[in-house]
Design an enzyme around this catalytic site. Structure first.
Site, PDB file in Angstrom:
ATOM      1  N   ARG A 127       9.082  -6.660   2.698  1.00 54.89           N
ATOM      2  CA  ARG A 127       9.313  -7.054   1.314  1.00 54.89           C
ATOM      3  C   ARG A 127       9.014  -5.899   0.371  1.00 54.89           C
ATOM      4  O   ARG A 127       8.094  -5.117   0.603  1.00 54.89           O
ATOM      5  CB  ARG A 127       8.395  -8.216   0.916  1.00 54.89           C
ATOM      6  CG  ARG A 127       8.727  -9.529   1.562  1.00 54.89           C
ATOM      7  CD  ARG A 127       7.823 -10.633   1.001  1.00 54.89           C
ATOM      8  NE  ARG A 127       6.408 -10.297   1.118  1.00 54.89           N
ATOM      9  CZ  ARG A 127       5.452 -10.767   0.317  1.00 54.89           C
ATOM     10  NH1 ARG A 127       5.770 -11.565  -0.685  1.00 54.89           N
ATOM     11  NH2 ARG A 127       4.196 -10.431   0.496  1.00 54.89           N
ATOM     12  N   SER A 169       0.685  -3.308   8.178  1.00 58.90           N
ATOM     13  CA  SER A 169      -0.062  -4.163   9.113  1.00 58.90           C
ATOM     14  C   SER A 169       0.037  -3.669  10.549  1.00 58.90           C
ATOM     15  O   SER A 169       0.453  -4.399  11.454  1.00 58.90           O
ATOM     16  CB  SER A 169       0.429  -5.606   9.001  1.00 58.90           C
ATOM     17  OG  SER A 169       0.230  -6.081   7.698  1.00 58.90           O
ATOM     18  N   ASP A 185      -3.696  -6.538   5.290  1.00 58.89           N
ATOM     19  CA  ASP A 185      -3.534  -7.831   4.633  1.00 58.89           C
ATOM     20  C   ASP A 185      -4.871  -8.508   4.299  1.00 58.89           C
ATOM     21  O   ASP A 185      -4.958  -9.284   3.351  1.00 58.89           O
ATOM     22  CB  ASP A 185      -2.662  -8.766   5.481  1.00 58.89           C
ATOM     23  CG  ASP A 185      -3.164  -8.891   6.917  1.00 58.89           C
ATOM     24  OD1 ASP A 185      -4.126  -8.199   7.287  1.00 58.89           O
ATOM     25  OD2 ASP A 185      -2.576  -9.687   7.679  1.00 58.89           O
TER      26      ASP A 185
END
Length: 898
Positions: free
Chosen positions: A524, A585, A639
């Site tokens: 994203r 991540s 995250d």
């Protein structure tokens, strides 16, 4: 006059519907702790939580205390579906005076009967055997039962008035008397009444019976209720048989409009006027009397016996229910009526015989109709409480009226169907409910106790004590200290990685920021606008083709820059130079807020030329190649840190981040002076704990069960991320699956039948745990649906055991997570020299968010393990997007003058 009498004994259908509603409301009152004492339908818990499944076997003693006799039975079950039990019995007359004497004498006599019966029916070899002989006690008096083998007598009735028994545990009194007879192998394991026995004797393999109606001298019904609705008992899961004691229904006047003058006369002549009004309209003890009073009234109105005396009818008890049944069962003519009436000394005409037959039929048909109405109330209640559209159930029926009135079954079936069309009841005749049925109760109790021992043995390693959790907390604290130490960091299982994030949001952050979230095949790009009014976001998802994921590093980062440029173009941001926070991540060694070396690719990525390189530098190089000069990467985060930062914007006390989803991790604000792996003494720094690897050095081996070891061995990284494999959503379903396989092997699930689909790895999804534990006390349709998906034919008991397994696994996960957090908050409190720490945890992850019990169990355990810390939990909204932008925003705020 005859027509008027017949009309008064006929109840319209709409009135039956009203009566059914009244009974259902009174049932709910009886089940509720607050209103139980006011209810006329008492709804007494029996502590019988299962019906026979046909596997019961062994020898079982039964003792039934009757009005003037003691009945003893020895029942042998063969595990053949209970189709052919062997029964021996003996009846002993109670000597005169015992029923009004001392209680001790009564129970001593019962024990003597047992001793004599065993001496007569068992061989010397058998009688000297060490094999335990379980005994079921049928005790037909009002008791307050608190366990299957514990019941205090509330009051005597039926001519008994033994001293020293009311308020005492009658099971204990009988056991003490049996022990005096030196019958050391006889154990009283269950107490029940005959209604429950009726239900139990009608259950065979593949055909559980869940309702029983006794239509005898007295009247009663029992059924299997959802246990969480039986508030007078402590049991909250599964089902429990409830003894309705519905004979008292109507004692509050709810039946007054259908009570006839004949019923009033019967009630006035009874030993307990105003009580048991429903029973006095349906019990075979009273039907002959109702007919007698109707005949007296009609004779006085000169509608019967006009040419002769009918004074004989004034004698109470002169007309029995048995005679009434003989009159109405003879459909051909009135010869039986004439013979019965003449036996009484009456001289009936042909017309008298026809009219008496009509009255008898009306009284008995009304009783059958009222039974059907009560049954309909029970069935509808079961259907509603189980949240079913249609209920299919077996109903055991026993008693003089059921056996003696040829149309009873037809009326019971047809009227209950009219009143409860959503329920399909199959009526089953009971055989010796108080004898064979009592043996069934005892057999089921022993089967469940044996199963419970094995289930507890299988699940015991997953059930952690407070001492276990305190030890995990202490071990986590030790590993944290090792991870923070410069010399010990390399060998610590908890890596305690510095993130170079040194502040949390304080609410003064302003501006537009870009965020990039890369963690899988989709990524994203976001623009996050932070204003005085709050945060707004716009985002777009882009796909990374497999060829790029597995191609060169240059191609991968070029693709990412192209997507960023496309997004900025669509958002009219091409001329702006915006700070960017990058959520990456994948495992990295972070050496600065905007500098992190990729340790290894995961999740299907294998782009060349990246491992060991600074991923921020790779992104900047790609921007230069694409001549995208407006890129300003200020922070790279994972995250967990993003979760803490996104919650920190809403709550300045948020200094911990927690992820409990597919994986698990935590971060927190540590004093910089304690972080031996970086320079500096001032302020604080967020530490990415990477606690999923806690225990990789063997320190948690004592917590690992046989099931955990199997799951670990079958992962792609055996021996790694061991703490994560006890907690996170990726593994809990597999742990449950392996437990189910063991329970099936031990014949505790699915009756030991093979379950090929259950052998398949990952077939039992962790989301199933949430669904299964959510279905607390309901009809468990969700569990059945899941098991059907796995091609498993599960009984209700299977469903309950499955839920218990899921609860054990998810509770342990929540407790271990809490133990880890307790180590974190206690360290923060001690770091700051506080007596009491107040802190907020920002939390994200599907397990925490979607599981119905995980968050509660986590918070309760944490409060218990860290009582000096007041910890709040705040759900994160988009930690990897909004959180990354806020890391960038805080970095820009900290770098700005003033």
């Amino acid at each position: 006059q005859i027509q008027r009498a017949l009309r008064s004994l006929t109840i319209p259908l709409e009135r039956l519907h009203i009566m059914k509603g009244h009974m259902m409301r009174d049932m709910c009152k009886g089940l509720s702790r607050q209103t139980h004492t006011q209810a006329k339908v008492r709804m007494l818990p029996t502590y019988i939580c299962s019906t026979p499944n046909g596997t019961e076997k062994g020898n079982f003693l039964v003792v039934e205390l009757c009005q003037s006799q003691v009945r003893t039975l020895l029942v042998t079950l063969y595990g053949d579906g209970n189709l052919s039990p062997q029964m021996m019995y003996k009846i002993f007359d109670i000597p005169e005076g015992i029923t009004q004497g001392e209680g001790e004498a009564l129970f001593d006599f019962i024990a003597q009967c047992v001793s004599q019966f065993l001496a007569d029916t068992t061989s010397s070899d058998t009688s000297s055997s060490e094999e335990r002989l379980p005994l079921g006690f049928v005790f037909p008096f009002s008791c307050r039962q608190t366990q299957l083998d514990k019941a205090e007598l509330l009051s005597w009735s039926k001519g008994f008035s033994c001293s020293g028994v009311v308020g005492k545990d009658v099971v204990q009194l009988l056991q003490s008397a049996i022990n005096k007879q030196e019958l050391s192998r006889v154990d009283v394991v269950a107490l029940m009444n005959d209604t429950v026995g009726t239900m139990m004797t009608c259950s065979t393999e593949g055909r559980p019976c869940e309702v029983a109606v006794v239509a005898d001298k007295g009247s009663n019904c029992c059924f299997m209720a959802e246990a969480h609705l039986v508030e007078m008992a402590e049991e909250t899961s599964g089902r429990m048989c409830v003894n309705t004691e519905w004979g008292c229904f109507g004692d509050d006047g709810t039946l007054s409009d259908i009570v006839t003058p004949f019923d009033e006369s019967v009630d006035e002549e009874s030993p307990n006027p105003g009580e048991k009004r429903f029973e006095k309209m349906v019990g075979s003890l009273y039907l002959g009397e109702i007919v007698r009073h109707a005949l007296i009234t009609l004779t006085a109105e000169k509608a019967l016996f006009t040419g002769s005396s009918a004074d004989v009818l004034k004698e109470k008890g002169v007309l029995t229910t048995q005679q009434v049944l003989q009159i109405i069962n003879n459909e051909e003519g009135t010869s039986e009526v004439k013979r019965t009436l003449e036996t009484l000394g009456l001289q009936p005409s042909e017309r008298d015989c026809g009219r008496v037959q009509q009255i008898c039929r009306a009284v008995v048909s009304r009783a059958a109709t009222l039974y059907a109405t009560g049954l309909a109330a029970i069935l509808s209640y079961m259907c509603q409480s189980r949240e079913l559209e249609q209920l299919m159930v077996n109903v055991g029926v026993e008693g003089e009226l059921y056996q003696g009135y040829t149309r009873f079954k037809e009326i019971l079936q047809s009227v209950s169907k009219l009143l409860a069309p959503e329920c399909m009841a199959t009526l089953l005749p009971s055989k010796d409910g108080s004898g064979r049925g009592a043996a069934m109760v005892t057999a089921v109790a022993l089967r469940l106790a044996a199963q419970r021992r094995v289930v507890n043995e299988v699940l015991a390693p997953l059930r952690l004590s407070r001492a276990d959790l305190e030890q995990v907390q202490a071990l986590m604290r030790r590993e944290m200290e090792l991870g923070l130490g410069r010399e010990t960091n390399a060998t610590a299982s908890v890596r305690m990685l510095p993130t170079f994030v040194c502040n949390t949001p304080d609410g003064t952050e302003r501006g537009d920021f870009l965020a990039l979230d890369l963690g899988g095949t989709n990524f994203r790009v976001l623009v996050v606008r932070v204003t005085q009014e709050g945060i707004s976001m716009a985002s777009e998802i882009y796909i990374i083709p497999t060829a790029i994921m597995q191609g060169t590093g240059e191609a991968l980062f070029d693709h990412i820059i192209e997507c960023i440029m496309d997004f900025q173009l669509k958002q009219n941001l091409t001329t702006d130079i915006l700070p960017l926070g990058f959520t990456f991540s994948f495992p990295c060694q972070q050496v600065g807020l905007d500098k992190a070396l990729l340790l290894t690719w995961t999740k299907g990525f294998s782009a060349s030329g990246c491992v060991g390189e600074d991923v921020v530098h790779l992104l900047r190089e790609a921007a230069q190649r694409k001549q995208h000069l407006g890129l300003k990467v200020v922070a790279l985060v994972n995250d967990t840190v993003g979760t803490m930062m996104s919650c920190g914007y809403d709550d300045p006390k948020c200094e911990i981040g927690l992820i409990v989803g597919t994986g698990t991790n935590a971060c927190y604000m540590e004093e910089t002076r304690n972080v031996g792996t970086v320079e500096g003494e001032q302020g604080r720094m967020c530490i990415n704990m990477e606690w999923g690897a806690f225990g990789d050095n063997g320190c948690l081996d004592h917590i690992f069960t046989h099931f955990d070891r199997i799951v670990d061995a079958n992962t792609i990284n055996p021996g790694k991320q061991r703490f994560e494999k006890l907690i996170s959503g990726m593994y809990l379903g597999e742990i449950v699956r392996h437990i189910l396989l063991v329970l099936r092997e031990r014949d505790l699930l699915f009756q030991g039948k093979p379950c090929p689909k259950l052998e398949t790895k990952d077939i039992f999804k962790t989301k199933f745990l949430s669904t299964i534990e959510l279905s607390n006390g309901l009809a468990l349709r969700q569990i059945r649906a899941i098991l059907q998906e796995l091609e498993l034919d599960a009984s209700f008991e299977d469903s309950m055991l499955l839920r218990e397994v899921c609860q054990a696994v998810s509770l342990r996960a929540a407790q271990l997570c809490a133990a880890g957090l307790a180590a974190v908050v206690e360290k923060m409190r001690e770091n700051r020299g506080l007596d009491q720490l107040t802190v907020t945890v920002g939390v994200d992850g599907t397990l925490y968010k979607l599981h119905p019990c995980f968050s509660d169990n986590l918070q309760k355990t944490l409060q218990d393990l860290a009582p000096n810390c007041k910890v709040s939990f705040l759900l994160s909204e988009d930690g990897s997007g909004k959180g990354a932008a806020l890391v960038a925003a805080v970095a820009c705020r900290s770098a700005s003058p003033g």
